[in-house]
Design a protein around this motif. Structure first.
Motif, PDB file in Angstrom:
ATOM      1  N   ASN A  39      30.302  40.375  41.861  1.00 50.18           N
ATOM      2  CA  ASN A  39      31.518  40.861  41.225  1.00 50.18           C
ATOM      3  C   ASN A  39      32.746  40.545  42.085  1.00 50.18           C
ATOM      4  OD1 ASN A  39      32.942  42.053  39.165  1.00 50.18           O
ATOM      5  ND2 ASN A  39      32.434  44.140  39.735  1.00 50.18           N
ATOM      6  N   ALA A  40      32.614  40.685  43.398  1.00 48.12           N
ATOM      7  CA  ALA A  40      33.724  40.363  44.301  1.00 48.12           C
ATOM      8  C   ALA A  40      34.061  38.880  44.241  1.00 48.12           C
ATOM      9  CB  ALA A  40      33.379  40.781  45.724  1.00 48.12           C
ATOM     10  N   ALA A  41      33.033  38.027  44.218  1.00 47.50           N
ATOM     11  CA  ALA A  41      33.272  36.582  44.135  1.00 47.50           C
ATOM     12  C   ALA A  41      33.952  36.214  42.818  1.00 47.50           C
ATOM     13  CB  ALA A  41      31.949  35.827  44.288  1.00 47.50           C
ATOM     14  N   LEU A  42      33.533  36.850  41.729  1.00 47.82           N
ATOM     15  CA  LEU A  42      34.175  36.596  40.434  1.00 47.82           C
ATOM     16  C   LEU A  42      35.619  37.091  40.434  1.00 47.82           C
ATOM     17  CD1 LEU A  42      31.300  37.441  37.940  1.00 47.82           C
ATOM     18  CD2 LEU A  42      32.107  35.185  38.659  1.00 47.82           C
ATOM     19  N   GLY A  43      35.864  38.184  41.131  1.00 48.67           N
ATOM     20  CA  GLY A  43      37.226  38.689  41.243  1.00 48.67           C
ATOM     21  C   GLY A  43      38.123  37.693  41.979  1.00 48.67           C
ATOM     22  N   MET A  44      37.584  37.075  43.017  1.00 49.05           N
ATOM     23  CA  MET A  44      38.351  36.062  43.741  1.00 49.05           C
ATOM     24  C   MET A  44      38.607  34.853  42.846  1.00 49.05           C
ATOM     25  SD  MET A  44      39.905  35.121  46.474  1.00 49.05           S
ATOM     26  CE  MET A  44      39.358  36.111  47.828  1.00 49.05           C
ATOM     27  N   ARG A  46      38.754  34.841  39.653  1.00 51.72           N
ATOM     28  CA  ARG A  46      39.717  35.263  38.634  1.00 51.72           C
ATOM     29  C   ARG A  46      41.140  35.273  39.191  1.00 51.72           C
ATOM     30  NH1 ARG A  46      39.328  41.156  36.825  1.00 51.72           N
ATOM     31  NH2 ARG A  46      41.523  41.400  36.495  1.00 51.72           N
ATOM     32  N   ALA A  47      41.269  35.708  40.434  1.00 48.91           N
ATOM     33  CA  ALA A  47      42.592  35.756  41.054  1.00 48.91           C
ATOM     34  C   ALA A  47      43.164  34.361  41.285  1.00 48.91           C
ATOM     35  CB  ALA A  47      42.515  36.514  42.376  1.00 48.91           C
ATOM     36  N   ALA A  56      40.191  35.664  31.503  1.00 48.38           N
ATOM     37  CA  ALA A  56      39.755  36.695  30.549  1.00 48.38           C
ATOM     38  C   ALA A  56      38.232  36.764  30.475  1.00 48.38           C
ATOM     39  CB  ALA A  56      40.342  36.412  29.164  1.00 48.38           C
ATOM     40  N   ASP A  57      37.582  35.617  30.491  1.00 48.34           N
ATOM     41  CA  ASP A  57      36.107  35.600  30.473  1.00 48.34           C
ATOM     42  C   ASP A  57      35.543  36.239  31.738  1.00 48.34           C
ATOM     43  OD1 ASP A  57      36.099  34.329  28.012  1.00 48.34           O
ATOM     44  OD2 ASP A  57      35.689  32.328  28.842  1.00 48.34           O
ATOM     45  N   LEU A  58      36.121  35.902  32.884  1.00 51.57           N
ATOM     46  CA  LEU A  58      35.655  36.482  34.150  1.00 51.57           C
ATOM     47  C   LEU A  58      35.865  37.992  34.164  1.00 51.57           C
ATOM     48  CD1 LEU A  58      36.927  33.779  36.668  1.00 51.57           C
ATOM     49  CD2 LEU A  58      34.550  34.219  35.991  1.00 51.57           C
ATOM     50  N   HIS A  59      36.975  38.449  33.616  1.00 54.69           N
ATOM     51  CA  HIS A  59      37.234  39.886  33.550  1.00 54.69           C
ATOM     52  C   HIS A  59      36.170  40.591  32.710  1.00 54.69           C
ATOM     53  CE1 HIS A  59      39.321  43.588  32.187  1.00 54.69           C
ATOM     54  NE2 HIS A  59      39.649  43.618  33.458  1.00 54.69           N
ATOM     55  N   ALA A  60      35.812  40.000  31.593  1.00 56.98           N
ATOM     56  CA  ALA A  60      34.778  40.590  30.727  1.00 56.98           C
ATOM     57  C   ALA A  60      33.434  40.648  31.448  1.00 56.98           C
ATOM     58  CB  ALA A  60      34.654  39.789  29.433  1.00 56.98           C
TER      59      ALA A  60
END
Length: 90
Positions: A39-44, A46-47, A56-60
């Protein structure tokens, strides 16, 4: 540096939801830790993305992963309580 103390002791154990204690080596702890790292890697990602639709896909996906982590952090005996408390199940 400030100290963070929970006063629950360590002895190689950690807490799940609803005050259940398990070994830090328990598969649930390893699983929700791994999902949290993802989740942290996806947050990075996404940022850093410049593609709004990808963001938007990464947020979902991150939203779904938070639900997975909550369920992993809940012992089997407490899953019914988890749902009654208003948490979503996968």
């Amino acid at each position: 540096m400030a100290s963070i103390v929970t006063r629950t002791g360590d002895a190689g154990h950690t807490g799940l939801m609803f005050n259940r204690r398990v070994s830090k080596a328990h598969p649930r702890v390893e699983a929700y830790g791994s999902v949290d790292e993802l989740n942290a890697a996806l947050g990075m990602a996404r940022a850093l993305t410049r593609a709004p639709e990808l963001g938007a896909d990464l947020h979902a996906i991150q939203h779904d992963l938070v639900i997975v982590m909550g369920e992993l952090a809940t012992g089997v005996d407490d899953l019914e309580r988890y749902v009654k408390a208003g948490f979503h199940r996968v």
